[in-house]
Scaffold this motif. Structure first.
Motif, PDB file in Angstrom:
ATOM      1  N   UNK A 272       0.880  -1.184   0.000  1.00 55.85           N
ATOM      2  CA  UNK A 272       0.000   0.000   0.000  1.00 55.85           C
ATOM      3  C   UNK A 272       0.910   1.225   0.000  1.00 55.85           C
ATOM      4  N   UNK A 273       0.587   2.200  -0.839  1.00 55.77           N
ATOM      5  CA  UNK A 273       1.559   3.286  -1.017  1.00 55.77           C
ATOM      6  C   UNK A 273       1.410   4.408   0.009  1.00 55.77           C
ATOM      7  N   UNK A 274       1.173   4.054   1.260  1.00 60.89           N
ATOM      8  CA  UNK A 274       1.092   5.061   2.316  1.00 60.89           C
ATOM      9  C   UNK A 274       2.049   4.691   3.432  1.00 60.89           C
ATOM     10  N   UNK A 275       2.735   5.697   3.987  1.00 54.85           N
ATOM     11  CA  UNK A 275       3.613   5.414   5.116  1.00 54.85           C
ATOM     12  C   UNK A 275       3.632   6.600   6.067  1.00 54.85           C
ATOM     13  N   UNK A 276       4.051   6.338   7.301  1.00 54.98           N
ATOM     14  CA  UNK A 276       4.181   7.393   8.315  1.00 54.98           C
ATOM     15  C   UNK A 276       5.664   7.669   8.521  1.00 54.98           C
ATOM     16  N   UNK A 277       6.065   8.920   8.415  1.00 53.68           N
ATOM     17  CA  UNK A 277       7.486   9.252   8.519  1.00 53.68           C
ATOM     18  C   UNK A 277       7.767  10.132   9.737  1.00 53.68           C
TER      19      UNK A 277
ATOM     20  N   UNK B  61      12.283  13.182  13.107  1.00 52.68           N
ATOM     21  CA  UNK B  61      13.195  13.502  14.223  1.00 52.68           C
ATOM     22  C   UNK B  61      13.236  14.989  14.567  1.00 52.68           C
ATOM     23  N   UNK B  62      12.264  15.757  14.065  1.00 53.94           N
ATOM     24  CA  UNK B  62      12.252  17.214  14.240  1.00 53.94           C
ATOM     25  C   UNK B  62      13.516  17.856  13.671  1.00 53.94           C
ATOM     26  N   UNK B  63      14.038  17.251  12.620  1.00 53.72           N
ATOM     27  CA  UNK B  63      15.293  17.757  12.054  1.00 53.72           C
ATOM     28  C   UNK B  63      15.131  18.266  10.637  1.00 53.72           C
ATOM     29  N   UNK B  64      16.269  18.480  10.008  1.00 56.86           N
ATOM     30  CA  UNK B  64      16.299  19.071   8.672  1.00 56.86           C
ATOM     31  C   UNK B  64      15.668  18.133   7.624  1.00 56.86           C
ATOM     32  N   UNK B  65      15.619  16.848   7.962  1.00 56.22           N
ATOM     33  CA  UNK B  65      15.000  15.883   7.046  1.00 56.22           C
ATOM     34  C   UNK B  65      13.527  16.172   6.804  1.00 56.22           C
ATOM     35  N   UNK B  66      12.893  16.902   7.762  1.00 55.90           N
ATOM     36  CA  UNK B  66      11.475  17.238   7.593  1.00 55.90           C
ATOM     37  C   UNK B  66      11.296  18.162   6.382  1.00 55.90           C
ATOM     38  N   UNK B  67      12.261  19.039   6.182  1.00 55.96           N
ATOM     39  CA  UNK B  67      12.182  19.967   5.043  1.00 55.96           C
ATOM     40  C   UNK B  67      12.268  19.162   3.743  1.00 55.96           C
ATOM     41  N   UNK B  68      13.228  18.244   3.711  1.00 55.03           N
ATOM     42  CA  UNK B  68      13.397  17.415   2.510  1.00 55.03           C
ATOM     43  C   UNK B  68      12.183  16.513   2.299  1.00 55.03           C
ATOM     44  N   UNK B  69      11.647  15.996   3.406  1.00 53.43           N
ATOM     45  CA  UNK B  69      10.481  15.103   3.285  1.00 53.43           C
ATOM     46  C   UNK B  69       9.287  15.853   2.695  1.00 53.43           C
ATOM     47  N   UNK B  70       9.141  17.132   3.101  1.00 50.99           N
ATOM     48  CA  UNK B  70       8.029  17.932   2.560  1.00 50.99           C
ATOM     49  C   UNK B  70       8.185  18.124   1.065  1.00 50.99           C
TER      50      UNK B  70
ATOM     51  N   UNK C 114       6.250  13.736  -5.094  1.00 52.59           N
ATOM     52  CA  UNK C 114       5.717  12.369  -5.266  1.00 52.59           C
ATOM     53  C   UNK C 114       4.212  12.277  -5.040  1.00 52.59           C
ATOM     54  N   UNK C 115       3.564  13.435  -5.060  1.00 51.40           N
ATOM     55  CA  UNK C 115       2.115  13.484  -4.823  1.00 51.40           C
ATOM     56  C   UNK C 115       1.397  12.498  -5.745  1.00 51.40           C
ATOM     57  N   UNK C 116       0.521  11.709  -5.174  1.00 52.85           N
ATOM     58  CA  UNK C 116      -0.242  10.760  -5.980  1.00 52.85           C
ATOM     59  C   UNK C 116       0.490   9.452  -6.239  1.00 52.85           C
ATOM     60  N   UNK C 117       1.773   9.397  -5.877  1.00 54.27           N
ATOM     61  CA  UNK C 117       2.551   8.167  -6.108  1.00 54.27           C
ATOM     62  C   UNK C 117       2.926   7.521  -4.774  1.00 54.27           C
ATOM     63  N   UNK C 118       3.438   8.339  -3.868  1.00 55.32           N
ATOM     64  CA  UNK C 118       3.778   7.842  -2.535  1.00 55.32           C
ATOM     65  C   UNK C 118       3.155   8.796  -1.525  1.00 55.32           C
ATOM     66  N   UNK C 119       2.366   8.224  -0.626  1.00 56.88           N
ATOM     67  CA  UNK C 119       1.636   9.061   0.323  1.00 56.88           C
ATOM     68  C   UNK C 119       2.410   9.097   1.644  1.00 56.88           C
ATOM     69  N   UNK C 120       3.189  10.192   1.840  1.00 57.88           N
ATOM     70  CA  UNK C 120       4.027  10.302   3.051  1.00 57.88           C
ATOM     71  C   UNK C 120       3.306  11.165   4.082  1.00 57.88           C
ATOM     72  N   UNK C 121       2.983  10.561   5.227  1.00 59.01           N
ATOM     73  CA  UNK C 121       2.358  11.316   6.319  1.00 59.01           C
ATOM     74  C   UNK C 121       3.473  11.684   7.299  1.00 59.01           C
ATOM     75  N   UNK C 122       3.670  12.983   7.506  1.00 55.76           N
ATOM     76  CA  UNK C 122       4.846  13.449   8.250  1.00 55.76           C
ATOM     77  C   UNK C 122       4.569  13.682   9.739  1.00 55.76           C
ATOM     78  N   UNK C 123       5.458  13.155  10.584  1.00 50.26           N
ATOM     79  CA  UNK C 123       5.400  13.371  12.038  1.00 50.26           C
ATOM     80  C   UNK C 123       6.736  13.929  12.507  1.00 50.26           C
TER      81      UNK C 123
END
Ligand code: G16
Length: 543
Positions: free
Chosen positions: A206-211, A214-223, A229-238
């Motif tokens: 299933x193409x959904x995941x929870x990420x 770490x409250x770090x710089x990776x959040x910017x890249x993840x956004x 990747x909209x419509x291809x991989x559904x990344x829910x950010x925490x």
């Protein structure tokens, strides 16, 4: 020219303010941020010399990666995007520790000894993570670079792997990709979408995941990846930056504590991903129907990736040597699986991606991962050529052609320069999608031995020395003998201790067959370290 060239380097704003010795450790200098300014200034100077010595752009990353907010650090990146060469780590350590009065002469000495042509222009590509102390340290590094007239490309807030990527792209005139952040996102997202477009998936994926970022710089890249990747991989950010960096979240916390991070909702069997403060490590996890936490760490990712490459090589009919590199932290269950089931050669080296990277270069395709989720895949130039040419071979059967094209495309999805949490995540997602697997299927490949990591505080962690890829302790004398006696009491028991190169602690690793015994084993060894290596604070205990 030499002596006069270094005339203006002494800067009272950045005089040495700390009497303690600084070491270029597992991943550069790392300690409390408030004592680091002069080190950053000096590393700015050194980066200019390194750039001149290599006649290429050098990277300088300001981060303390998985450490908590009060720490910060710096790592230098060599021209091909790899970690700083070992002999220059020593030079960096010496430069960080020299008295202010000897700074000029030491720089002159380095330039003579390394035969550096000071007339060559220097470029330093610089990046930083989101720590509050990073801007002030950036200012110090820039002052050092400017003092020696180096050119600067300031990337601003970037993940460590993004900096490595831009360095290699710059030095290969764009052959590895466009040397910008946009080039980075676009390269990875384009190939990810293109591979996915070739597969019709009927499996459990299933193409959904929870990420957990770490409250770090990776959040910017993840956004950014969410957007690309909209419509291809559904990344829910925490843990997207609004909370405390690496505090009860992030890849290191998940790996060591083997529990959920703060804020992530524990939806059953949902694929969750955790990266660390500078996004160079990644682990997966999920909660099962009985609320039990399951970790899929760097060993799992390594075995998934190696098995996939093996399958693609075999199906495409291409003969290349595949190998896997681990450290002593690799779970015994994974090493057995790699050797006995996958039948892929496996090597063990000391902690630190620089060691794994070097060893992996010995294979045509080298997969390397630390259990903590730090790793990637690297290819020899000849192997890359062979992969490209094979995909063009018109004599291949349809099945061979499909596998061969996939092999070619997957290589583009990988950030070969260093472990890259987000590129690794896209690779894992690609493989799970190709196999039609959910996280439970993935976990079925082999069983991990129950394992535990502890930290012990001692007066001087450097009195612990090790050999045999850190699996054997040399000093203090008797420590190894005593560890061996303890380990013998546990079925499939294994334990080792080593001084951390990023934190002021000794790390203890333990694994054994029984999950109810593994804590006991770890605590027994930890308390041995405490007693024989000058422990401070409370002695480790089972309570
Ligand atoms: C760094 C290194 C890793 C290493 C980790 C822990 O990770 O890049 O290779 O495994 O430190 O090292 P040590 O056990 O010596 O403290 P990161 O993500 O913190 O940069």
């Amino acid at each position: 020219m030499e002596s006069s060239y270094f005339n203006n380097v002494v800067n009272s704003e950045y005089s040495r303010k700390n009497d303690g010795r600084m070491e270029y450790g597992t991943a550069g200098f790392r300690t409390k941020s408030d004592i680091l300014e002069y080190v950053l200034y000096r590393m700015g100077l050194l980066a200019v010399l390194r750039s001149k010595a290599k006649k290429a752009a050098i990277g300088l990353m300001i981060t303390a990666s998985h450490n908590l907010e009060p720490d910060n650090g710096i790592k230098l990146v060599d021209p091909a995007g790899e970690m700083l060469e070992a002999s220059w780590e020593m030079i960096a350590t010496n430069l960080a520790n020299v008295l202010d009065s000897d700074l000029t002469s030491m720089l002159a000495h380095i330039s003579t000894k390394e035969n550096i042509d000071l007339s060559v222009p220097a470029t330093v590509i610089i990046g930083r993570d989101t720590r509050k102390s990073s801007p002030i340290l950036l200012k110090a590094a820039l002052a050092g670079i400017k003092a020696l007239n180096g050119n600067v490309t300031d990337l601003g807030l970037v993940t460590t792997p993004q900096l490595h990527y831009v360095v290699v792209c710059t030095n290969t005139d764009g052959a590895y990709g466009d040397p910008t952040l946009q080039g980075y996102y676009s390269k990875l997202a384009t190939v990810f979408k293109s591979i996915r477009g070739t597969e019709i998936n009927n499996g459990k994926y299933i193409s959904g995941l929870q990420l957990d970022a770490a409250n770090g710089v990776g959040a910017i890249a993840a956004r950014e990846f969410q957007r690309y990747l909209k419509g291809v991989l559904d990344i829910k950010l925490f843990n997207d930056g609004s909370g405390n960096l690496n505090y009860m979240c992030g890849a290191d916390y998940i790996k060591v504590q083997q529990t959920l991070p703060l804020n992530i909702t524990s939806e059953k069997s949902v694929r969750c991903v955790s990266i660390d403060g500078d996004a160079d490590r990644v682990v997966y996890f999920y909660i099962d129907g009985n609320n039990k936490f399951h970790l899929l760490d760097g060993d799992r990712i390594a075995t998934l990736v190696a098995a996939y490459f093996k399958e693609l090589l075999e199906t495409s009919g291409l003969s290349l040597q595949l190998g896997l590199v681990q450290t002593a932290y690799a779970n015994g269950g994974s090493t057995d699986y790699i050797s006995n089931v996958l039948k892929v050669p496996v090597a063990c080296v000391p902690t630190g991606v620089k060691h794994l990277h070097k060893k992996a270069l010995e294979f045509d395709i080298g997969v390397y991962f630390e259990a903590n989720g730090h790793g990637t895949v690297i290819f020899k130039g000849t192997a890359k050529e062979a992969i490209k040419n094979h995909a063009k071979n018109e004599m291949l059967s349809t099945i061979q052609r499909v596998a061969s094209s996939k092999l070619r495309d997957v290589t583009d999805l990988i950030n070969e320069t260093v472990g890259d949490a987000l590129s690794d995540m896209l690779l894992v997602e690609t493989i799970l999608h190709a196999k039609g697997w959910d996280v439970i299927e993935w976990e079925k490949s082999y069983n991990d031995l129950p394992n535990k990591q502890l930290k012990v505080r001692v007066k001087d962690r450097n009195i612990i020395t090790t050999t045999n890829a850190e699996r054997h302790c040399l000093t203090p004398v008797c420590l190894q003998e005593e560890i061996d006696k303890i380990v013998l009491k546990y079925s499939r028991g294994r334990s080792f201790v080593r001084p951390s190169g990023t934190e002021d602690i000794v790390r203890v690793y333990a694994e054994c067959e029984s999950s109810s015994d593994v804590n006991k084993l770890a605590v027994e060894v930890a308390s041995l370290v405490y007693r024989l290596a000058g422990g401070v604070g409370p002695e480790p205990s089972l309570s």
